[in-house]
Design a protein around this motif. Structure first.
Motif, PDB file in Angstrom:
ATOM      1  N   HIS A   1      -7.294   3.918  -1.674  1.00 21.10           N
ATOM      2  CA  HIS A   1      -6.018   3.313  -1.335  1.00 21.10           C
ATOM      3  C   HIS A   1      -5.329   2.912  -2.642  1.00 21.10           C
ATOM      4  O   HIS A   1      -5.971   2.388  -3.564  1.00 21.10           O
TER       5      HIS A   1
ATOM      6  N   CYS B   1       0.843  -1.191   0.000  1.00 20.72           N
ATOM      7  CA  CYS B   1       0.000   0.000   0.000  1.00 20.72           C
ATOM      8  C   CYS B   1       0.881   1.245   0.000  1.00 20.72           C
ATOM      9  O   CYS B   1       1.808   1.365   0.806  1.00 20.72           O
TER      10      CYS B   1
ATOM     11  N   LYS C   1       1.394   5.189   0.539  1.00 18.96           N
ATOM     12  CA  LYS C   1       0.809   6.368   1.189  1.00 18.96           C
ATOM     13  C   LYS C   1       1.828   7.503   1.203  1.00 18.96           C
ATOM     14  O   LYS C   1       2.712   7.556   0.352  1.00 18.96           O
TER      15      LYS C   1
END
Length: 358
Positions: A277, A195, A197
């Motif tokens: 996401h 993921c 970020k």
């Protein structure tokens, strides 16, 4: 189960020599794991349970344990155990009942701090334990301890080098979205789904700009799924593309083959909300696979919830760092045994363990 526990934990290494005159260390490990299966939350409860006449007879007849030591002696023997050695035995034990075909499964990684160690003067920093779990089976493969959450990245990388991977998809949160971690996963003959970020702002921006462009998003493969749970309706939409030659950072991530995004919309009594996401993957994923593996990342949180709520791990007041680590593994072993039992018996119901108290 007797052979499964005793056989794999007989080779555990100790800090000091011990001849096992009253009770062997593998016997203590067996007692603690069995007590944990019965839902007992601490060593004191486990000792009371094991010292019961009915349980003592059960342990002698089924596990060859002729003597149950006192509470303080159990703690003393647990202090002898080297947690690193116990973890190696734990890994070998788990792989002994893993299905042969596990290459399409998900390995999820996450850390948990044992909050009670924050208040122990003898431990300078709280214990933070990283766990690797086979998400679809709910089995913990291995764990590694670090003294602080800030060291989680390096601990995850070392843990990945210790587990045996063979084509599985490794998923991790944004903290562990690291180039070195991705390279280790590929070197271990597995794939990654990470993921992205704000710790990689330029990479996140490039992926987000692509996905949020309506015309470009329409070129991506997509699928949506709806779920309703306790009055909340959630719609999860996955987008995937393997056409990533335009991505500036493509060469920086080993074997990067796809990017993806998941848009989650929530409808509750309080109103509507949504979130995005973004993901990197070394596998040419379908949208269905992205939804599946991304969801599996949260399975390790279920195990952490059991440790917190069922076993009350955060209330454990034992002042030995080594014993805290060992108890963490024994609780996971108990969960693994229950999960394995349910898997072999195709059971979907909760197992009610019976404590042998009068």
């Amino acid at each position: 189960m007797r052979n499964g526990i005793t056989e794999y934990f007989e080779d555990v290494e100790l800090y000091e020599e011990y001849d096992g005159y009253f009770c062997s260390v593998p016997d203590i490990i067996t007692i603690v794991i069995l007590g944990s299966i019965c839902g007992l939350r601490n060593v004191h409860q486990i000792h009371q349970w094991a010292a019961n006449d009915r349980v003592s007879k059960f342990l002698k007849e089924n596990f060859g344990i002729n003597h149950v030591p006192c509470y303080y002696w159990i703690l003393s023997l647990l202090k002898y155990v080297r947690p690193e050695s116990l973890n190696r035995c734990f890994v070998d034990w788990v792989y002994s009942f893993m299905p042969e075909k596990s290459g399409d499964m998900t390995i999820s990684l996450d850390g948990k701090t044992i909050c009670s160690t924050l208040k122990i003067e003898k431990i300078k920093s709280p214990l933070h334990i990283i766990s690797a779990q086979v998400s679809e089976l709910g089995l913990t493969l291995a764990q590694r301890c670090t003294d602080d959450k800030s060291n989680e990245i390096s601990a995850v990388q070392e843990l990945l080098k210790e587990v045996k991977l063979n084509g599985q998809m490794v998923v991790a949160d944004a903290l562990n979205c690291q180039k070195e971690t991705a390279e280790i996963i590929i070197d271990q003959k597995a794939d990654y789904l990470l993921c992205v970020k704000d710790n990689h702002p330029n990479l996140k921006k490039n992926i987000a700009d692509f996905v949020q462009d309506r015309e470009l998003r329409e070129t991506m493969h997509t699928i949506s799924k709806n779920e309703k749970n306790r009055g909340r309706i959630e719609t999860r939409t996955a987008y995937v593309t393997t056409e990533i030659a335009w991505l500036d950072q493509k060469k920086e991530w080993k074997n990067l083959k796809a990017i993806g995004a998941i848009h989650s919309e929530f409808i509750t009594k309080k109103g509507t909300s949504d979130e995005w996401h973004y993901y990197l993957s070394s596998r040419e994923l379908t949208p269905e696979e992205l939804l599946h593996h991304a969801r599996m990342e949260w399975s390790v949180e279920t195990m952490h919830w059991l440790l917190d709520v069922h076993f009350e791990e955060d209330w454990c007041r034992i002042t030995s760092k080594e014993v805290q680590q060992c108890l963490n593994m024994f609780r996971k072993a108990a969960i693994n045994l229950i999960k394995n039992f349910k898997m072999r018996n195709n059971s979907k119901t909760a197992i009610q363990s019976i404590c042998f108290f009068e």
